[in-house]
Design a protein around this motif. Structure first.
Motif, PDB file in Angstrom:
ATOM      1  N   PHE A 300       0.817  -1.210   0.000  1.00  0.00           N
ATOM      2  CA  PHE A 300       0.000   0.000   0.000  1.00  0.00           C
ATOM      3  C   PHE A 300       0.858   1.270   0.000  1.00  0.00           C
ATOM      4  O   PHE A 300       0.492   2.276   0.605  1.00  0.00           O
ATOM      5  N   ASN A 301       1.953   1.207  -0.694  1.00  0.00           N
ATOM      6  CA  ASN A 301       2.926   2.301  -0.738  1.00  0.00           C
ATOM      7  C   ASN A 301       3.352   2.461  -2.192  1.00  0.00           C
ATOM      8  O   ASN A 301       4.247   1.760  -2.669  1.00  0.00           O
ATOM      9  N   HIS A 302       2.691   3.375  -2.897  1.00  0.00           N
ATOM     10  CA  HIS A 302       2.868   3.503  -4.344  1.00  0.00           C
ATOM     11  C   HIS A 302       3.716   4.727  -4.700  1.00  0.00           C
ATOM     12  O   HIS A 302       3.731   5.720  -3.973  1.00  0.00           O
ATOM     13  N   LEU A 303       4.402   4.643  -5.832  1.00  0.00           N
ATOM     14  CA  LEU A 303       5.266   5.743  -6.240  1.00  0.00           C
ATOM     15  C   LEU A 303       4.492   7.043  -6.422  1.00  0.00           C
ATOM     16  O   LEU A 303       5.013   8.119  -6.137  1.00  0.00           O
ATOM     17  N   ALA A 304       3.237   6.960  -6.863  1.00  0.00           N
ATOM     18  CA  ALA A 304       2.441   8.157  -7.073  1.00  0.00           C
ATOM     19  C   ALA A 304       2.124   8.882  -5.765  1.00  0.00           C
ATOM     20  O   ALA A 304       1.791  10.065  -5.773  1.00  0.00           O
ATOM     21  N   ASP A 305       2.223   8.166  -4.648  1.00  0.00           N
ATOM     22  CA  ASP A 305       1.870   8.748  -3.353  1.00  0.00           C
ATOM     23  C   ASP A 305       3.081   9.253  -2.584  1.00  0.00           C
ATOM     24  O   ASP A 305       2.989   9.574  -1.393  1.00  0.00           O
ATOM     25  N   ALA A 306       4.221   9.354  -3.233  1.00  0.00           N
ATOM     26  CA  ALA A 306       5.455   9.775  -2.563  1.00  0.00           C
ATOM     27  C   ALA A 306       5.324  11.090  -1.800  1.00  0.00           C
ATOM     28  O   ALA A 306       5.919  11.240  -0.725  1.00  0.00           O
TER      29      ALA A 306
END
Length: 380
Positions: A300-306
């Motif tokens: 649940f840790n995506h690049l888009a959510d950095a």
């Protein structure tokens, strides 16, 4: 030429009203800007540097149990990396450092972006992590035991063109059977890795949760400690004294704990994440240099959510200005890109964001960029 007009420039040097001109992939002028072929009205908005995420995994996809992806073909991993690169741009991330992928997929992704085959942020990559036999993340790493094997494994990554050499100094949360804080490679093995990489002027990074492993890595001369979850005061002071960067990856643990076993995350991973302590107090008090990294690709840790990482760093005690520095100039310095990215200055690479809010007042302003410019091109 592209001109961003009417905005307030904000970076590690503070804020100032200025237009920004972009030409041939670089910032051509800041201040008085001549007529341009294309213009963007940024009145009432803020022009900031693109974000630098110093810790991602391009071949992971944020699924609850990363172990379920073992055995995927390199073609499948390449498609996944391409999707993650697109997501990173959506989030305003214009430079990433991949710290562990199967085979040469991340290194190949870097070449694909540079040559224009793929749209994405600039990619620096380590190739495969160097780990002890059965160590954390061994399923997509290069296993090595003893000084001689570690030197050889390091040289293999350098031969592939690695921009950084990554190792595991302790166990980790997502490897079943590994003790999260327990040392894995010894200090002698870590020193061999650092010396071998330094001979090629290549920096190093060490995954390290426990204080003993953090100290082993720091004494060995590692460039950055990743996670540093159980950092104690002594470890923090040692890192500050040596100038060792800390990449906290707060978002990775939050993603695991917040979702929990109900979302399909293995019980052992949730339990280990819940046991993790927060190290920010020690690091801030000692003056440890901090660079932003998310460990994107973990559950649940995506690049888009950095951009959420900046708000978490502020929640843990950094000021919005310090979070900005961690995600721009500090991360650029860690990656060896100081003087190239991280500031809105003439001659720097044109990686720019247009934000609706002032990130020096509100760290959540990073989370919804109105525009993203990467290498001089408006990509979002």
């Amino acid at each position: 030429m592209l001109a961003l007009r009417g905005g307030t420039v904000v970076d590690a040097d503070g804020t100032r009203k200025a237009d920004v001109a972009v030409e041939d992939g670089e910032i051509a002028a800041v201040g008085d800007v001549p007529d341009a072929d294309e213009e963007i009205d940024a009145t009432g908005q803020f022009v900031a540097p693109g974000l630098v995420d110093a810790h991602v995994h391009l071949t992971l996809d944020g699924r609850p149990d990363p172990g379920s992806a073992r055995g995927a073909s390199e073609a499948t991993l390449a498609y996944r990396a391409a999707n993650n690169l697109e997501g990173a741009l959506d989030g305003g991330v214009t430079t990433v450092r991949d710290l562990g992928a199967a085979a040469s997929v991340a290194l190949d992704a870097a070449d694909a972006v540079e040559s224009g085959v793929l749209d994405g942020p600039r990619v620096l990559a380590c190739g495969q992590s160097v780990v002890m036999t059965g160590g954390h993340g061994h399923w997509h790493a290069r296993e090595a035991d003893g000084v001689a094997e570690v030197r050889k494994a390091t040289r293999e990554q350098l031969k592939r063109g690695a921009d950084v050499v990554k190792t595991m100094a302790t166990g980790g949360v997502l490897t079943e059977g590994a003790l999260t804080g327990a040392p894995e490679l010894t200090e002698e093995e870590l020193s061999a890795l650092v010396e071998t990489a330094a001979a090629k002027r290549v920096p190093t990074a060490a995954h390290a949760h426990g204080a003993a492993g953090i100290k082993n890595a720091t004494r060995a001369g590692i460039t950055s400690v990743e996670h540093g979850t159980f950092m104690d005061r002594e470890a923090a002071e040692l890192m500050a004294d040596r100038g060792t960067y800390w990449v906290p990856t707060a978002k990775a643990l939050h993603g695991i704990v917040d979702a929990g076993t109900e979302a399909g995350i293995p019980e052992f991973a949730v339990r280990k994440a819940e046991e993790a302590a927060e190290a920010f107090d020690h690091a801030i008090e000692a003056g440890v240099p901090i660079a932003m990294g998310t460990d994107a690709g973990t559950p649940f840790n995506h690049l888009a959510d950095a951009p959420e990482e900046l708000a978490l760093m502020v929640d843990h005690g950094l000021s919005p200005a310090a979070a900005l520095e961690a995600a721009t100039v500090n991360a650029a310095d860690l990656l060896g890109l100081d003087g190239e990215v991280g500031r809105v200055i003439e001659g720097y690479r044109a990686d720019l964001l247009i934000l609706d809010g002032d990130p020096l007042d509100d760290a959540t302003a990073w989370q919804s960029p109105a525009r993203v410019v990467a290498d001089g091109t408006v990509v979002r």
